[in-house]
Write a protein that holds these residues in place. Structure first.
Motif: not given
Ligand code: UD1
Length: 358
Positions: A37, A39, A96, A235
């Motif tokens: 994460h 942002d 992850n 997401r």
């Molecule tokens: C992850 C965790 C989940 C947790 C959640 C808390 C995994 C598999 N899942 O899911 O267990 O409950 O975090 O929030 O690790 N994105 C942004 N800005 C950010 C962060 C993410 O734009 O600061 C977007 C990205 O484009 C990314 C999407 O959100 O593709 C999803 O982010 P990802 O890191 O896959 O995990 P979460 O869905 O947040």
């Protein structure tokens, strides 16, 4: 002892805050942020508000497919572990970043401590379930939040190194809910009165990847009898655009109010004054319970089954009709329920205590 702590996603910053403070009283901690994460309102705000020390290393991994994201983390965490040569690695929860931390450390024979061990949804289609199972089986110390999680580990043959310590997120609520009451101006800023709105979150892949489920949830939240405030996870924002559902979120005549993700203090304040919380997050199901607010869970199963058995959480899935029915039937806001599940909010002291003073 020298620890490397590996965090990367929003809930992990919240879990790491109380344990970092305890560990640093007696030990050396080297903090690694994978960058899962990135942002400000998904990451930096938590470091500022919760007084978490700045990461010693930021791996800048960012977004990607599961394999690409995990692989980039593995490679970079391995390098840090080789550099720092810790006595143990600490990982949290089921993201992850948890999986990569566990794998990289275990392969270098660095013992792993897993905080929030033993949780299971028994749904292997959830990425989090795969991460949990692997992390638990690679860990030397398994800090479990409840008796149920200890039993689930035993059922998989994991009995050594398992310690029931309570839930570390209860530490977060104990330490920060009073501060939120004092400092957060979220309600005034959003024009909300205590008890007259619902707080919601949605971000699980099972809900965001499936257009039908996401539609059901958004329609349910839009037709509620009171405003529903939804701080939108990036997401979910991306999924709404991808599935062409923006008409559901831009409709200002409905009850749904979409806002940017909130910091921890504002989120606690929003929850503790809500008539009920609607969520698919694991952490928020427990936070609602600790704050004495009824929870409606937008999933078909939960890892936190004790909250359902105690009558504070209802599993309703993603159909608008069922969501609306649950909202109508949600009980009035009450006091904190008894007996208190998942310990007393002192998990961090117990975990740090396991590592002695050297
Ligand atoms: C992850 C965790 C989940 C947790 C959640 C808390 C995994 C598999 N899942 O899911 O267990 O409950 O975090 O929030 O690790 N994105 C942004 N800005 C950010 C962060 C993410 O734009 O600061 C977007 C990205 O484009 C990314 C999407 O959100 O593709 C999803 O982010 P990802 O890191 O896959 O995990 P979460 O869905 O947040």
């Amino acid at each position: 002892m020298r620890f490397v702590t590996i965090v990367g996603a929003r809930p992990q910053f919240i879990k790491a805050a109380p344990l970092s403070a305890e560990l640093r009283k007696r030990h050396e901690e080297y903090l690694v942020h994978t960058g899962q994460h990135y942002d400000d309102n998904m990451s930096d705000v938590f470091f500022r508000e919760l007084n978490i020390p700045s990461p010693d290393r930021h791996l800048g991994v960012g977004s990607g497919s599961h394999a690409a994201q995990t692989a980039a983390m593995l490679e970079r965490i391995e390098r840090v572990l080789l550099d720092v040569k810790p006595d143990a690695a600490i990982i949290y929860g089921d993201t992850n970043s948890t999986l990569a931390g566990a794998l990289a450390a275990a392969k270098l024979h660095v013992p792993v401590a897993h905080v929030e061990a033993g949780l299971r949804s028994f749904d292997r289609r959830m990425p989090e379930e795969i991460n949990r199972v692997v992390a638990d089986h690679l860990s030397t110390w398994l800090f479990a939040p409840s008796q149920v999680s200890v039993r689930q580990l035993a059922a998989e043959g994991v009995t050594e190194g398992v310690h029931e310590v309570g839930d570390i997120m209860a530490d977060g609520v104990r330490l920060f809910a009073p501060l939120a009451r004092e400092r957060s101006e979220a309600l005034a800023r959003l024009g909300l009165n205590p008890g007259e709105y619902f707080a919601a979150t949605v971000h699980r892949a099972a809900n965001t990847d499936d257009a039908e489920r996401l539609t059901g949830i958004l329609q349910g939240l839009s037709a509620a009898s009171r405003p529903v405030v939804l701080p939108l996870h990036p997401r979910t924002r991306a999924a709404i655009e991808r599935h062409g559902l923006t008409s559901l979120t831009e409709n200002t005549s409905g009850s749904l109010r979409i806002i940017e993700p909130l910091g921890y203090l504002d989120m606690l304040q929003l929850q503790q004054n809500a008539a009920a919380v609607l969520t698919d997050s694991g952490g928020i199901q427990k936070e609602a319970y600790y704050l004495g607010v009824p929870c409606i869970t937008l999933r078909d199963e939960t890892e936190w089954i004790e909250t359902v058995e105690a009558g504070w959480n209802r599993l309703v899935g993603a159909e608008d009709r069922k969501i609306l029915l649950a909202i109508d039937e949600s009980p009035a806001v009450g006091g904190r329920p008894h007996p208190v599940l998942y310990g007393d909010g002192h998990a961090a002291e117990r975990i740090a205590g396991h590592f002695g003073n050297t």
